[in-house]
Enzyme design. Structure first.
Site, mmCIF file in Angstrom:
data_model
loop_
_atom_site.group_PDB
_atom_site.id
_atom_site.type_symbol
_atom_site.label_atom_id
_atom_site.label_comp_id
_atom_site.label_asym_id
_atom_site.label_seq_id
_atom_site.Cartn_x
_atom_site.Cartn_y
_atom_site.Cartn_z
ATOM 1 N N GLN A 53 0.795 -1.224 0.000
ATOM 2 C CA GLN A 53 0.000 0.000 0.000
ATOM 3 C C GLN A 53 0.835 1.285 0.000
ATOM 4 O OE1 GLN A 53 -2.659 -1.808 3.238
ATOM 5 N NE2 GLN A 53 -4.102 -0.478 2.185
ATOM 6 N N HIS A 73 -2.358 -4.457 -12.744
ATOM 7 C CA HIS A 73 -1.894 -4.226 -14.115
ATOM 8 C C HIS A 73 -2.847 -4.826 -15.147
ATOM 9 C CE1 HIS A 73 2.448 -3.792 -12.404
ATOM 10 N NE2 HIS A 73 1.740 -2.700 -12.273
ATOM 11 N N ASP A 86 2.221 0.913 -8.061
ATOM 12 C CA ASP A 86 3.576 0.854 -8.631
ATOM 13 C C ASP A 86 4.482 1.884 -7.942
ATOM 14 O OD1 ASP A 86 2.489 -0.937 -10.365
ATOM 15 O OD2 ASP A 86 2.863 0.212 -12.195
ATOM 16 N N ARG A 111 3.949 -0.206 13.027
ATOM 17 C CA ARG A 111 3.615 -1.519 12.460
ATOM 18 C C ARG A 111 3.650 -1.398 10.934
ATOM 19 N NH1 ARG A 111 -1.786 -3.859 10.859
ATOM 20 N NH2 ARG A 111 -1.377 -6.063 10.557
ATOM 21 N N HIS A 156 0.788 -9.282 4.249
ATOM 22 C CA HIS A 156 -0.343 -8.350 4.154
ATOM 23 C C HIS A 156 -0.800 -8.317 2.687
ATOM 24 C CE1 HIS A 156 -2.277 -4.777 6.405
ATOM 25 N NE2 HIS A 156 -2.881 -4.826 5.247
ATOM 26 N N ASN A 200 -2.093 -10.724 8.167
ATOM 27 C CA ASN A 200 -3.066 -9.661 8.388
ATOM 28 C C ASN A 200 -4.436 -10.088 7.872
ATOM 29 O OD1 ASN A 200 -3.669 -6.738 9.078
ATOM 30 N ND2 ASN A 200 -4.418 -6.848 6.964
ATOM 31 N N GLU A 201 -5.407 -10.061 8.745
ATOM 32 C CA GLU A 201 -6.815 -10.239 8.386
ATOM 33 C C GLU A 201 -7.079 -11.328 7.355
ATOM 34 O OE1 GLU A 201 -8.719 -6.630 7.241
ATOM 35 O OE2 GLU A 201 -8.079 -5.565 9.015
ATOM 36 N N ASN A 340 -7.688 -5.827 14.574
ATOM 37 C CA ASN A 340 -7.989 -4.722 13.665
ATOM 38 C C ASN A 340 -9.466 -4.429 13.824
ATOM 39 O OD1 ASN A 340 -5.377 -5.143 12.831
ATOM 40 N ND2 ASN A 340 -5.882 -5.580 10.698
ATOM 41 N N TYR A 342 -12.618 -1.754 13.109
ATOM 42 C CA TYR A 342 -13.087 -0.565 12.392
ATOM 43 C C TYR A 342 -14.537 -0.219 12.668
ATOM 44 C CZ TYR A 342 -8.823 -0.457 9.605
ATOM 45 O OH TYR A 342 -7.512 -0.368 9.219
ATOM 46 N N GLU A 409 -4.877 -2.219 14.258
ATOM 47 C CA GLU A 409 -5.398 -1.229 13.299
ATOM 48 C C GLU A 409 -6.697 -0.654 13.827
ATOM 49 O OE1 GLU A 409 -6.018 -2.422 9.174
ATOM 50 O OE2 GLU A 409 -4.081 -3.463 9.158
HETATM 51 C C1 PNW Z 1 -7.969 -3.308 6.659
HETATM 52 N N1 PNW Z 1 -14.317 -4.141 7.600
HETATM 53 O O1 PNW Z 1 -9.008 -3.927 5.970
HETATM 54 C C2 PNW Z 1 -6.640 -3.697 6.021
HETATM 55 O O2 PNW Z 1 -5.807 -4.365 6.917
HETATM 56 C C3 PNW Z 1 -5.882 -2.536 5.430
HETATM 57 O O3 PNW Z 1 -4.948 -2.986 4.488
HETATM 58 C C4 PNW Z 1 -6.851 -1.541 4.843
HETATM 59 O O4 PNW Z 1 -6.204 -0.509 4.144
HETATM 60 C C5 PNW Z 1 -7.671 -0.979 5.993
HETATM 61 O O5 PNW Z 1 -8.277 -1.984 6.767
HETATM 62 C C6 PNW Z 1 -8.769 -0.022 5.546
HETATM 63 O O6 PNW Z 1 -9.713 -0.661 4.736
HETATM 64 C C7 PNW Z 1 -10.325 -3.902 6.446
HETATM 65 O O7 PNW Z 1 -15.196 -4.236 6.707
HETATM 66 C C8 PNW Z 1 -11.318 -3.910 5.506
HETATM 67 O O8 PNW Z 1 -14.682 -4.136 8.815
HETATM 68 C C9 PNW Z 1 -12.643 -3.998 5.896
HETATM 69 C C10 PNW Z 1 -12.974 -4.055 7.239
HETATM 70 C C11 PNW Z 1 -11.986 -4.033 8.196
HETATM 71 C C12 PNW Z 1 -10.654 -3.948 7.782
#
Ligand code: PNW
Length: 501
Positions: A53, A73, A86, A111, A156, A200-201, A340, A342, A409
């Site tokens: 990223q 690509h 890129d 991290r 990741h 990761n996830e 993580n 959100y 995260e």
């Molecule tokens: C994470 N959700 O993905 C990833 O680890 C990162 O690479 C990404 O950039 C970041 O969150 C933001 O999207 C997620 O739906 C995607 O709860 C979706 C969820 C949680 C994390």
């Protein structure tokens, strides 16, 4: 736009007399403080990024192609802005600019992830690339020279393309290939890196990559290959963990975990069974095998997927069995849980069959939906629900005997304004959730904002900004500029409290 619309709807004509950017969140994205207003002295604050990223330099210094290079690509239309990474923030050449931002923030930890195709360009040990190793040595040395603890994620999403050619995470060979790569990293970096995340996830690459065909490798084998991908990821994690403990731990004394993403679930009808099902099919998919006393996949998944599979005329469950040996290797295979977090959802049992047949959604058999009052960020899925973080931390404490949790995260995305009050409200309320949980006995030792800088947000390309620092993508120097939230976060780190905004 949505935020503006809801704001105007909420306060009507008064909107013209109020500073919109200041007030948007005040009434529904905060959390009441409970207990000690100060974080413990050893609580660690940090920020997070991932290799694909931010790094750019996708074909320099011997780096091999990853499935994300190939995907962006070949299928630019799959990205909202037809972009790729890129170049991205060009951190491969500009780590010093990232370091300056980290120092300005005064973070305790950073991290980041290692790109497997920089270390082994084909994914295999035979292609070992010293220049890739040198790059991460430089990053790690500079972090440590500045008193910043590196937290390293080994995977990741950027799988070497060559490994995908023979199935990627659908082939059990991934287990040994990952462990070999992990050993390379422990050998080269483990004298200085003491906190590792293996993956990761997993849900976030197994489902879009192997079930929904949205992410590379774009496989559309829902309800089968997504479970296989999760199973092989879990085994690769546990095998890497056991290898570290037997071959490296005595000398290196580090900790290993996995970064799991999950939402918390609520019910409008107090349906505890639906909530439990939500947790088992999300966090529980990999946390139950690792952290529960019994081990194995969560009972609701095992039972449903087995019975659905038989109904479909199969001879065995689509969810692989964890037999005695693997179950034991996996149980207890983490020193901390990387979380993580959100957003959250309400949940109820589905009134009609969900998703395709077969699929995770069909097996799950639940309808998860946001509350109307929750404030939404730029992505369709991201609602601000700080109480969900407090509740999921308590759930982990109660279900799994209070393991160490590092919040690996947490973040908010928008259009990129430097005056990002929404992000400040989001991170403040979520840090409050973490602090409330600490005050309630949860063993949470760190909090990490996603992200240090604006970066390539997968299929959203560069249209969603998650950074505490804006990146000027159009300029040759890719300047990093602190947003208002960066200044707020620095105050938090300096005081170990949550100053009012
Ligand atoms: C994470 N959700 O993905 C990833 O680890 C990162 O690479 C990404 O950039 C970041 O969150 C933001 O999207 C997620 O739906 C995607 O709860 C979706 C969820 C949680 C994390």
């Amino acid at each position: 736009m949505w935020l503006f619309a809801s704001f105007f709807a909420a306060i009507g004509i008064l909107a013209t007399t109020i500073n919109v950017t200041e007030a948007k969140f005040d009434y529904h994205c905060n959390l009441t403080a409970k207990g000690n207003p100060k974080f413990p002295d050893n609580f660690s604050f940090g920020v997070s990024t991932s290799a694909y990223q931010i790094e750019g330099a996708w074909n320099e210094d011997g780096r091999g192609e990853s499935i994300w290079d190939e995907f962006t690509h070949k299928f630019p239309d799959m990205m909202d802005d037809r972009s790729n990474a890129d170049v991205a923030a060009d951190s491969y050449h500009r780590f010093d600019q990232d370091l300056a931002a980290l120092k300005e923030l005064k973070v305790n930890h950073y991290r980041f992830s290692i790109a497997w195709p920089r270390i082994y360009p084909t994914g295999d040990i035979s292609s070992k690339n010293q220049k890739g190793i040198d790059y991460y040595n430089k990053v790690i040395d500079k972090l440590i020279a500045n008193g910043i603890t590196p937290i390293v994620t080994l995977f990741h999403y950027d799988l070497p393309s060559e490994i995908q050619k023979f199935g990627g995470f659908a082939n059990p060979l991934i287990i040994n290939m990952f462990v070999t790569y992990a050993i390379e990293c422990f050998e080269n970096f483990g004298d200085r890196v003491k906190i590792w995340n293996t993956f990761n996830e997993p849900i976030d690459y197994c489902k879009p990559g192997y079930a929904d065909a949205n992410y590379p490798p774009q496989i559309n084998a829902h309800g089968v290959a997504d479970y296989l991908c999760m199973d092989h990821t879990l085994k690769a994690h546990a095998a890497a963990y056991r290898t570290y403990r037997s071959r490296f731990y005595e000398k290196q004394r580090g900790k290993i975990g996995m970064a799991l993403n999950s939402r918390f679930f609520y019910s409008h009808t107090n349906d505890q069974e639906a909530i439990s099902r939500g947790m088992q099919f999300n966090l529980g998919f990999l946390s139950h095998p690792i952290f529960s006393k019994t081990g194995g996949y969560p009972p609701a998944m095992v039972e449903t997927i087995h019975s659905n599979s038989l109904k479909e005329g199969r001879i065995s469950s689509r969810l692989p069995r964890l037999d005695g040996k693997w179950k034991e290797i996996i149980k207890g295979s983490a020193d901390f849980l990387g979380l993580n977090y959100y957003t959250s959802r309400y949940i109820k049992r589905a009134s009609e069959p969900m998703g395709e047949n077969p699929s995770w959604d069909r097996d799950y058999d639940c309808d998860a939906y946001p509350d109307e009052t929750w404030v939404r960020g730029k992505p369709f899925w991201l609602y601000c629900v700080p109480e969900g973080l407090e509740d999921i931390l308590k759930y982990i404490r109660d279900q799994y005997g209070n393991p160490e949790v590092i919040i690996t995260e947490n973040g908010w995305s928008d259009d990129g304004d430097l005056e990002d009050d929404d992000r400040i409200h989001f991170i403040k309320s979520h840090m409050q959730a973490a602090l409330n949980a600490v005050n309630d006995g949860c063993n949470v030792t760190g909090y990490t904002v996603w992200s240090l800088i604006d970066n390539f947000e997968w299929q959203r390309g560069y249209t969603n900004k998650f950074g505490l620092y804006a990146v000027n993508l159009n300029s040759p120097n890719k300047e990093r500029t602190p947003r208002k939230s960066a200044k707020y976060y620095r105050k938090v780190i300096e005081t170990k409290t949550l100053p009012s905004i």
